[in-house]
Design an enzyme around this catalytic site. Structure first.
Site, PDB file in Angstrom:
ATOM      1  N   HIS A 307       0.991  -0.710  -0.285  1.00 36.39           N
ATOM      2  CA  HIS A 307       0.447  -0.020   0.134  1.00 36.39           C
ATOM      3  C   HIS A 307       0.332   0.973   0.030  1.00 36.39           C
ATOM      4  O   HIS A 307       1.917   1.435   0.289  1.00 36.39           O
ATOM      5  CB  HIS A 307      -0.703  -0.147   1.618  1.00 36.39           C
ATOM      6  CG  HIS A 307      -1.991   0.893   1.064  1.00 36.39           C
ATOM      7  ND1 HIS A 307      -1.930   2.128   0.894  1.00 36.39           N
ATOM      8  CD2 HIS A 307      -3.148   0.824   0.664  1.00 36.39           C
ATOM      9  CE1 HIS A 307      -3.251   2.587   1.077  1.00 36.39           C
ATOM     10  NE2 HIS A 307      -3.832   2.523   0.664  1.00 36.39           N
ATOM     11  N   ASP A 364      -8.348  -5.661  -0.019  1.00 41.95           N
ATOM     12  CA  ASP A 364      -8.302  -5.681  -1.408  1.00 41.95           C
ATOM     13  C   ASP A 364      -8.447  -7.528  -0.846  1.00 41.95           C
ATOM     14  O   ASP A 364      -8.810  -7.870  -1.110  1.00 41.95           O
ATOM     15  CB  ASP A 364      -8.093  -5.749  -2.692  1.00 41.95           C
ATOM     16  CG  ASP A 364      -8.722  -4.345  -2.521  1.00 41.95           C
ATOM     17  OD1 ASP A 364      -9.590  -3.807  -2.083  1.00 41.95           O
ATOM     18  OD2 ASP A 364      -7.304  -3.280  -3.329  1.00 41.95           O
TER      19      ASP A 364
HETATM   20  N1  ACO Z   1       4.219  -8.270  -4.816  1.00 40.83           N
HETATM   21  C1  ACO Z   1       5.573  -7.933  -4.921  1.00 40.83           C
HETATM   22  N2  ACO Z   1       6.827  -6.374  -4.365  1.00 40.83           N
HETATM   23  C2  ACO Z   1       5.280  -6.036  -4.456  1.00 40.83           C
HETATM   24  C3  ACO Z   1       4.205  -5.649  -4.155  1.00 40.83           C
HETATM   25  C4  ACO Z   1       3.566  -6.358  -4.721  1.00 40.83           C
HETATM   26  N3  ACO Z   1       1.981  -7.270  -4.050  1.00 40.83           N
HETATM   27  N4  ACO Z   1       4.239  -4.306  -4.161  1.00 40.83           N
HETATM   28  C5  ACO Z   1       5.310  -3.679  -3.761  1.00 40.83           C
HETATM   29  N5  ACO Z   1       5.908  -4.722  -4.550  1.00 40.83           N
HETATM   30  C6  ACO Z   1       7.618  -3.802  -4.542  1.00 40.83           C
HETATM   31  C7  ACO Z   1       7.828  -3.621  -5.638  1.00 40.83           C
HETATM   32  O1  ACO Z   1       8.280  -4.034  -6.828  1.00 40.83           O
HETATM   33  C8  ACO Z   1       9.422  -2.565  -5.065  1.00 40.83           C
HETATM   34  O2  ACO Z   1      10.375  -3.181  -5.184  1.00 40.83           O
HETATM   35  P1  ACO Z   1      12.099  -2.322  -5.263  1.00 40.83           P
HETATM   36  O3  ACO Z   1      11.962  -1.020  -4.125  1.00 40.83           O
HETATM   37  O4  ACO Z   1      12.276  -3.416  -5.215  1.00 40.83           O
HETATM   38  O5  ACO Z   1      11.764  -1.108  -6.823  1.00 40.83           O
HETATM   39  C9  ACO Z   1       8.160  -2.161  -3.755  1.00 40.83           C
HETATM   40  O6  ACO Z   1       7.442  -3.312  -3.634  1.00 40.83           O
HETATM   41  C10 ACO Z   1       7.591  -0.861  -3.163  1.00 40.83           C
HETATM   42  O7  ACO Z   1       6.960  -0.864  -4.286  1.00 40.83           O
HETATM   43  P2  ACO Z   1       5.843   0.159  -5.311  1.00 40.83           P
HETATM   44  O8  ACO Z   1       5.302  -0.625  -6.490  1.00 40.83           O
HETATM   45  O9  ACO Z   1       6.826   1.529  -5.050  1.00 40.83           O
HETATM   46  O10 ACO Z   1       4.853   0.979  -4.260  1.00 40.83           O
HETATM   47  P3  ACO Z   1       4.092   2.234  -4.322  1.00 40.83           P
HETATM   48  O11 ACO Z   1       3.499   2.172  -2.808  1.00 40.83           O
HETATM   49  O12 ACO Z   1       3.690   2.873  -5.263  1.00 40.83           O
HETATM   50  O13 ACO Z   1       2.392   1.162  -4.990  1.00 40.83           O
HETATM   51  C11 ACO Z   1       0.999  -0.756  -4.582  1.00 40.83           C
HETATM   52  C12 ACO Z   1       1.064   0.562  -3.718  1.00 40.83           C
HETATM   53  C13 ACO Z   1       0.763  -0.486  -6.096  1.00 40.83           C
HETATM   54  C14 ACO Z   1      -0.535  -0.529  -3.947  1.00 40.83           C
HETATM   55  C15 ACO Z   1       1.695  -1.705  -4.782  1.00 40.83           C
HETATM   56  O14 ACO Z   1       1.761  -2.125  -3.779  1.00 40.83           O
HETATM   57  C16 ACO Z   1       0.867  -2.581  -5.779  1.00 40.83           C
HETATM   58  O15 ACO Z   1       0.435  -2.740  -7.039  1.00 40.83           O
HETATM   59  N6  ACO Z   1       0.112  -3.996  -4.624  1.00 40.83           N
HETATM   60  C17 ACO Z   1      -0.290  -5.337  -5.850  1.00 40.83           C
HETATM   61  C18 ACO Z   1      -2.293  -4.012  -5.907  1.00 40.83           C
HETATM   62  C19 ACO Z   1      -2.501  -3.859  -5.101  1.00 40.83           C
HETATM   63  O16 ACO Z   1      -3.590  -4.743  -4.506  1.00 40.83           O
HETATM   64  N7  ACO Z   1      -2.996  -2.565  -5.075  1.00 40.83           N
HETATM   65  C20 ACO Z   1      -4.579  -2.197  -3.628  1.00 40.83           C
HETATM   66  C21 ACO Z   1      -3.684  -1.302  -3.018  1.00 40.83           C
HETATM   67  S1  ACO Z   1      -5.471  -1.007  -2.097  1.00 40.83           S
HETATM   68  C22 ACO Z   1      -6.519  -0.150  -2.727  1.00 40.83           C
HETATM   69  O17 ACO Z   1      -6.534   0.627  -3.795  1.00 40.83           O
HETATM   70  C23 ACO Z   1      -7.804  -0.737  -1.907  1.00 40.83           C
END
Ligand code: ACO
Length: 428
Positions: A307, A364
């Site tokens: 998140h 979610d």
């Molecule tokens: N699975 C694996 N790795 C992940 C995940 C995941 N679900 N989420 C983040 N990471 C990793 C990224 O690859 C990144 O790694 P790095 O530092 O080695 O490059 C690090 O964690 C940080 O992730 P970001 O994408 O930069 O974090 P951001 O804050 O931009 O994204 C998000 C947050 C979009 C929710 C992301 O965690 C994600 O894509 N999650 C899966 C989708 C999801 O569940 N979305 C619902 C969110 S809640 C809502 O909107 C209602």
């Protein structure tokens, strides 16, 4: 703490005020950055460090896992309030009295008839259309049937627009669902509670009475409350920025619905269930999928994990996980994907990749399992999220208009070609 931030740019020093919120959040007020520095701006893709507004609606502390609507904790609201009370609280700032709530509900019910011509639009969609695309279009289409723009200087006008959309949106949701399932389109029942009415509108078969299940009603009520607002997330920011151009409420809301649809945002609930199903079909090997999620060469992400703001735990996920156990138990549903979800969570909680990046289950991760137990198909999950988020979007839109916020219009750093001469086509 100093009440000024000092920034040095190319040898010159500038001072900017520090502002502090009621929960001691601190920001540098850079409203005058560009004018006082001759054109310097900040660059912050994804707005990870940028506050777009001051807001009195929702407070969340991602480090401590706190979420409050208008000062009330999400845990207490999920346990003691109903969705309509929470909607009133979010939009108008205070919990309603009994009389206020009754009037609010009566006004919503009085507005819950949708122009018959909207059916023609519903009919024109193929059954294969994704319900989020349909509901975004139908919400936008409402502007055609309610063309007068809202006078935001009139609380009465504003109130009318709010009860209209709260009345009509559930009908549009039900019609979207029923059309897909080949069921006749119908209206709600004025004698029912807001959430009961939604369920009946969606699920009533034409040839039998709808039997209410209090477990399902309570579960939906709780899910809608948990989704009702989440401060400046992607869809809410979209609603605020669209509304800042002074386009009407319904048009602003339809932009929020589209933003919510994406799998990185509200669409994650559908993506989670599809992922859990795929893992089950593939033999339930959770370790294999954990490895895929960690592999930077593999685009697979563990949906429902991570998140932007919560870096400890998502308090909504905690409540939903507990509720999932109870609801499945009460409904007598045994769903093997609940065990797969729990196994993934257990592995992630002790895996350094997830621990170091502070990735925890979000709202979610478990919600789809409850929706499925309630008989809601996977492609309707994000629509259910939109139903819950509606009062939050409305509250944020109202706040933005009442605060007379300027049109949202970010700047950019241009990195393209500098001036060059046009070549006629024969010379290229
Ligand atoms: N699975 C694996 N790795 C992940 C995940 C995941 N679900 N989420 C983040 N990471 C990793 C990224 O690859 C990144 O790694 P790095 O530092 O080695 O490059 C690090 O964690 C940080 O992730 P970001 O994408 O930069 O974090 P951001 O804050 O931009 O994204 C998000 C947050 C979009 C929710 C992301 O965690 C994600 O894509 N999650 C899966 C989708 C999801 O569940 N979305 C619902 C969110 S809640 C809502 O909107 C209602």
């Amino acid at each position: 703490m100093s009440d000024k931030a000092t920034i040095e740019i190319k040898g010159k020093t500038y001072e900017f005020p520090i502002i502090e919120g009621t929960e001691n959040e601190v920001a540098i007020d850079i409203k005058n950055l560009r004018s006082s520095t001759e054109g310097v701006i900040t660059l912050d893709p994804g707005y990870k460090n940028t506050g777009s507004c001051e807001s009195a609606i929702t407070f969340l502390d991602g480090e401590k896992g706190i979420l409050r609507y208008r000062g009330y904790s999400i845990e207490e609201l999920a346990e003691k309030a109903n969705f309509l009370e929470v909607a009133f609280l979010l939009i108008f700032g205070e919990l309603p009295t009994k009389e206020q709530l009754e009037k609010f509900h009566a006004d919503i019910k009085a507005q819950s008839v949708v122009d018959e011509d909207v059916r023609k639009i519903v009919d024109a969609f193929p059954k294969s259309a994704h319900p989020m695309g349909v509901i975004a279009s139908l919400t936008s289409a409402l502007t055609a049937f309610n063309p007068s723009s809202v006078n935001v200087n009139s609380e009465e006008d504003m109130y009318k627009a709010i009860v209209k959309i709260l009345g009509k949106f559930p009908v549009l949701v039900a019609w979207t669902f029923r059309k897909k399932n080949g069921l006749p389109l119908d209206y709600g029942d004025k004698n029912l509670g807001y959430v009961e009415n939604i369920l009946k509108m969606m699920f009533k078969q034409p040839n039998e009475d709808y039997l209410f299940n209090p477990i399902v009603i309570n579960a939906l009520d709780k899910l809608l409350i948990l989704h009702a607002d989440h401060e400046q997330n992607c869809s809410t920011s979209t609603v605020r920025i669209a509304g800042s151009s002074h386009v009407g409420l319904f048009a602003s809301l339809s932009t929020g619905i589209s933003a919510l649809w994406g799998p990185l945002h509200g669409g994650a609930n559908q993506a989670v269930l599809e992922m859990l199903e795929a893992i089950k079909e593939d033999g339930g090997d959770t370790e294999k999928y954990m490895a895929k999620a960690k592999d930077k060469e593999d685009p697979f992400r563990l949906m429902g994990f991570g998140h932007r703001v919560y870096k400890n735990f998502d308090p909504r996920a905690k409540i939903i996980k507990k509720a999932a156990d109870e609801i499945l138990n009460d409904l007598g549903v045994e769903d093997p994907i609940l065990n797969i979800a729990k196994a993934l969570e257990q592995e992630a909680l002790k895996d350094p990749y997830f621990v170091d990046r502070k990735l925890y289950p979000n709202v979610d991760f478990y919600s789809g399992i409850i929706y499925r137990a309630m008989g809601i198909p996977t492609d309707m999950f994000t629509v259910m999220f939109a139903l819950g988020r509606l009062p939050g979007w409305i509250a944020q839109w109202r706040e933005m208009r009442l605060n007379n916020e300027p049109i949202g219009r970010p700047r950019q750093i241009y990195v393209g070609e500098t001036l060059r001469s046009f070549k006629t086509i024969d010379k290229r």
